[in-house]
Design a protein around this motif. Sequence first.
Motif, mmCIF file in Angstrom:
data_model
loop_
_atom_site.group_PDB
_atom_site.id
_atom_site.type_symbol
_atom_site.label_atom_id
_atom_site.label_comp_id
_atom_site.label_asym_id
_atom_site.label_seq_id
_atom_site.Cartn_x
_atom_site.Cartn_y
_atom_site.Cartn_z
ATOM 1 N N ARG A 133 9.110 -67.326 21.135
ATOM 2 C CA ARG A 133 7.662 -68.102 21.685
ATOM 3 C C ARG A 133 6.542 -67.722 21.069
ATOM 4 N NH1 ARG A 133 5.937 -67.256 27.619
ATOM 5 N NH2 ARG A 133 8.354 -67.485 27.854
ATOM 6 N N PHE A 134 6.502 -66.238 20.711
ATOM 7 C CA PHE A 134 5.152 -65.634 20.085
ATOM 8 C C PHE A 134 5.510 -65.329 18.722
ATOM 9 C CE2 PHE A 134 4.534 -64.725 24.396
ATOM 10 C CZ PHE A 134 3.330 -65.291 24.754
ATOM 11 N N GLY A 135 6.636 -65.694 17.943
ATOM 12 C CA GLY A 135 6.989 -65.424 16.762
ATOM 13 C C GLY A 135 7.195 -64.124 16.360
ATOM 14 N N LEU A 136 7.717 -63.166 17.345
ATOM 15 C CA LEU A 136 7.764 -61.759 16.957
ATOM 16 C C LEU A 136 9.448 -61.573 17.139
ATOM 17 C CD1 LEU A 136 5.049 -60.660 19.481
ATOM 18 C CD2 LEU A 136 5.055 -60.436 17.209
ATOM 19 N N GLU A 137 9.602 -60.249 16.517
ATOM 20 C CA GLU A 137 10.848 -59.827 16.510
ATOM 21 C C GLU A 137 10.742 -58.200 17.108
ATOM 22 O OE1 GLU A 137 14.795 -59.427 15.756
ATOM 23 O OE2 GLU A 137 13.582 -61.103 15.068
ATOM 24 N N PRO A 138 11.639 -58.122 18.250
ATOM 25 C CA PRO A 138 11.369 -56.902 19.113
ATOM 26 C C PRO A 138 11.746 -55.529 18.088
ATOM 27 C CG PRO A 138 12.380 -58.422 20.346
ATOM 28 C CD PRO A 138 12.332 -59.088 19.203
ATOM 29 N N LEU A 139 11.135 -54.501 18.503
ATOM 30 C CA LEU A 139 11.277 -53.386 17.524
ATOM 31 C C LEU A 139 12.634 -52.624 17.896
ATOM 32 C CD1 LEU A 139 7.953 -51.670 17.824
ATOM 33 C CD2 LEU A 139 8.576 -53.248 16.121
ATOM 34 N N ASP A 140 13.282 -52.081 16.964
ATOM 35 C CA ASP A 140 14.690 -51.284 17.322
ATOM 36 C C ASP A 140 14.277 -50.322 18.317
ATOM 37 O OD1 ASP A 140 14.104 -48.856 15.825
ATOM 38 O OD2 ASP A 140 14.296 -50.001 13.956
ATOM 39 N N ALA A 141 15.477 -49.723 18.742
ATOM 40 C CA ALA A 141 15.288 -48.771 20.073
ATOM 41 C C ALA A 141 14.867 -47.568 19.488
ATOM 42 C CB ALA A 141 16.781 -48.352 20.323
ATOM 43 N N GLU A 142 14.761 -46.987 18.161
ATOM 44 C CA GLU A 142 14.211 -45.863 17.597
ATOM 45 C C GLU A 142 12.572 -45.790 17.404
ATOM 46 O OE1 GLU A 142 14.383 -42.490 13.992
ATOM 47 O OE2 GLU A 142 16.098 -44.399 14.412
ATOM 48 N N THR A 143 12.267 -47.125 16.910
ATOM 49 C CA THR A 143 10.997 -47.390 16.837
ATOM 50 C C THR A 143 10.065 -47.461 18.107
ATOM 51 O OG1 THR A 143 11.590 -48.242 14.607
ATOM 52 C CG2 THR A 143 9.237 -48.864 15.416
ATOM 53 N N THR A 144 10.871 -48.347 18.926
ATOM 54 C CA THR A 144 10.319 -48.415 20.129
ATOM 55 C C THR A 144 10.006 -47.085 20.819
ATOM 56 O OG1 THR A 144 11.294 -50.835 20.403
ATOM 57 C CG2 THR A 144 10.660 -49.465 22.524
ATOM 58 N N SER A 145 10.988 -46.336 20.950
ATOM 59 C CA SER A 145 10.798 -44.947 21.439
ATOM 60 C C SER A 145 9.456 -44.266 20.932
ATOM 61 C CB SER A 145 12.116 -44.334 21.361
ATOM 62 O OG SER A 145 11.985 -42.757 21.849
ATOM 63 N N ALA A 146 9.446 -44.447 19.704
ATOM 64 C CA ALA A 146 8.516 -43.686 19.063
ATOM 65 C C ALA A 146 6.898 -44.253 19.545
ATOM 66 C CB ALA A 146 8.514 -43.707 17.626
ATOM 67 N N ALA A 147 7.054 -45.625 19.709
ATOM 68 C CA ALA A 147 6.010 -46.314 19.953
ATOM 69 C C ALA A 147 5.464 -46.106 21.411
ATOM 70 C CB ALA A 147 5.960 -47.735 19.646
ATOM 71 N N VAL A 148 6.121 -46.099 22.249
ATOM 72 C CA VAL A 148 5.942 -45.685 23.820
ATOM 73 C C VAL A 148 5.517 -44.234 23.732
ATOM 74 C CG1 VAL A 148 7.116 -45.643 25.868
ATOM 75 C CG2 VAL A 148 7.405 -47.607 24.486
ATOM 76 N N GLN A 149 6.368 -43.470 23.092
ATOM 77 C CA GLN A 149 5.874 -42.106 23.178
ATOM 78 C C GLN A 149 4.346 -41.747 22.567
ATOM 79 O OE1 GLN A 149 7.938 -39.170 24.412
ATOM 80 N NE2 GLN A 149 5.962 -38.524 24.301
ATOM 81 N N ALA A 150 4.045 -42.458 21.748
ATOM 82 C CA ALA A 150 2.739 -42.369 21.064
ATOM 83 C C ALA A 150 1.499 -42.711 22.040
ATOM 84 C CB ALA A 150 2.514 -43.275 19.806
ATOM 85 N N ASP A 151 1.950 -44.033 22.823
ATOM 86 C CA ASP A 151 0.965 -44.151 23.671
ATOM 87 C C ASP A 151 0.806 -43.127 24.936
ATOM 88 O OD1 ASP A 151 -0.060 -46.635 22.692
ATOM 89 O OD2 ASP A 151 1.150 -48.152 23.903
ATOM 90 N N TRP A 152 2.203 -42.838 25.363
ATOM 91 C CA TRP A 152 2.139 -41.763 26.456
ATOM 92 C C TRP A 152 1.521 -40.578 25.969
ATOM 93 C CZ3 TRP A 152 7.437 -39.180 28.080
ATOM 94 C CH2 TRP A 152 7.223 -38.403 29.364
ATOM 95 N N ASP A 153 1.339 -40.118 24.741
ATOM 96 C CA ASP A 153 0.613 -39.000 24.214
ATOM 97 C C ASP A 153 -0.786 -39.306 24.335
ATOM 98 O OD1 ASP A 153 3.061 -37.520 23.922
ATOM 99 O OD2 ASP A 153 3.239 -37.943 21.766
ATOM 100 N N ALA A 154 -1.154 -40.419 23.899
ATOM 101 C CA ALA A 154 -2.515 -40.943 23.902
ATOM 102 C C ALA A 154 -3.151 -40.895 25.196
ATOM 103 C CB ALA A 154 -2.544 -42.101 22.978
ATOM 104 N N GLY A 155 -2.468 -41.536 26.309
ATOM 105 C CA GLY A 155 -2.867 -41.647 27.518
ATOM 106 C C GLY A 155 -3.053 -40.255 28.168
ATOM 107 N N ARG A 156 -2.173 -39.409 27.878
ATOM 108 C CA ARG A 156 -2.287 -38.069 28.525
ATOM 109 C C ARG A 156 -3.420 -37.539 27.780
ATOM 110 N NH1 ARG A 156 3.528 -35.264 28.091
ATOM 111 N NH2 ARG A 156 3.635 -36.155 25.886
ATOM 112 N N ALA A 157 -3.889 -37.647 26.773
ATOM 113 C CA ALA A 157 -4.969 -36.899 26.045
ATOM 114 C C ALA A 157 -6.235 -37.499 26.631
ATOM 115 C CB ALA A 157 -4.996 -37.067 24.545
ATOM 116 N N ARG A 158 -6.021 -38.700 26.993
ATOM 117 C CA ARG A 158 -7.400 -39.284 27.527
ATOM 118 C C ARG A 158 -7.468 -39.209 29.164
ATOM 119 N NH1 ARG A 158 -7.764 -45.123 24.646
ATOM 120 N NH2 ARG A 158 -9.586 -45.313 25.938
#
Length: 208
Positions: A133-158
């Motif tokens: 519907r949005f013209g997107l392709e979900p990320l693969d598992a490894e890339t998703t894990s890295a992206a989620v971890q990056a947000d988690w790390d950023a959130g903890r830092a803030r």
Amino acid sequence: MRTVEVFADILCPFTHVGLRTLIDRRTERGLTEPRLRIRSWPLELINGSPLDRHHVGAEISALRASVRPDLFAGFSVEAFPETSMTAYALSAAADRAGDPVLVEEVGLALRNALFEEGLDIGRPEVIGPIAARFGLEPLDAETTSAAVQADWDAGRARGVVGSPHFFTEDGADWFCPGLAISRDDVGNFIVAWKAGAEAFVDRVFTSA
């Protein structure tokens, strides 16, 4: 474009209430900004286990009974996802596109599918049509894990302490700003609007 950052779990019913309430207030004011940049606060990883569907169902019952009886109309405990990572694969893909409108719309679409349509957004066959519907392709598992971890790390830092945690452009932040959550003597959830909920809403729409 003005934005409010929200660190939130994709399966969190309190986030669904918070996001929908802010968007409702924005619409009532005839505004199109700020947009909500919804970032990952992955409770499944933070807690070391998936969210319990019956626990979430009890939270939703309390939310419907008290603050938002108009939401969660199609929620199904039986269809609650066993993992949030499949949905994060799409939300992270939207975030990579760098379009605040897209990020908000995908985040809402995923939550509406879960909480309003009773769909299991842990299943790729459910995520696929939403992505298309949005013209997107979900990320693969490894890339998703890295992206989620990056947000988690950023959130903890803030200083993020839970889901949802909002940050406005003027430097202010609030954890679950609209809702007061407690339990009664037998363990049932009690949810009510916080006394400062409207002050938070005003701050969102007046911060520069």
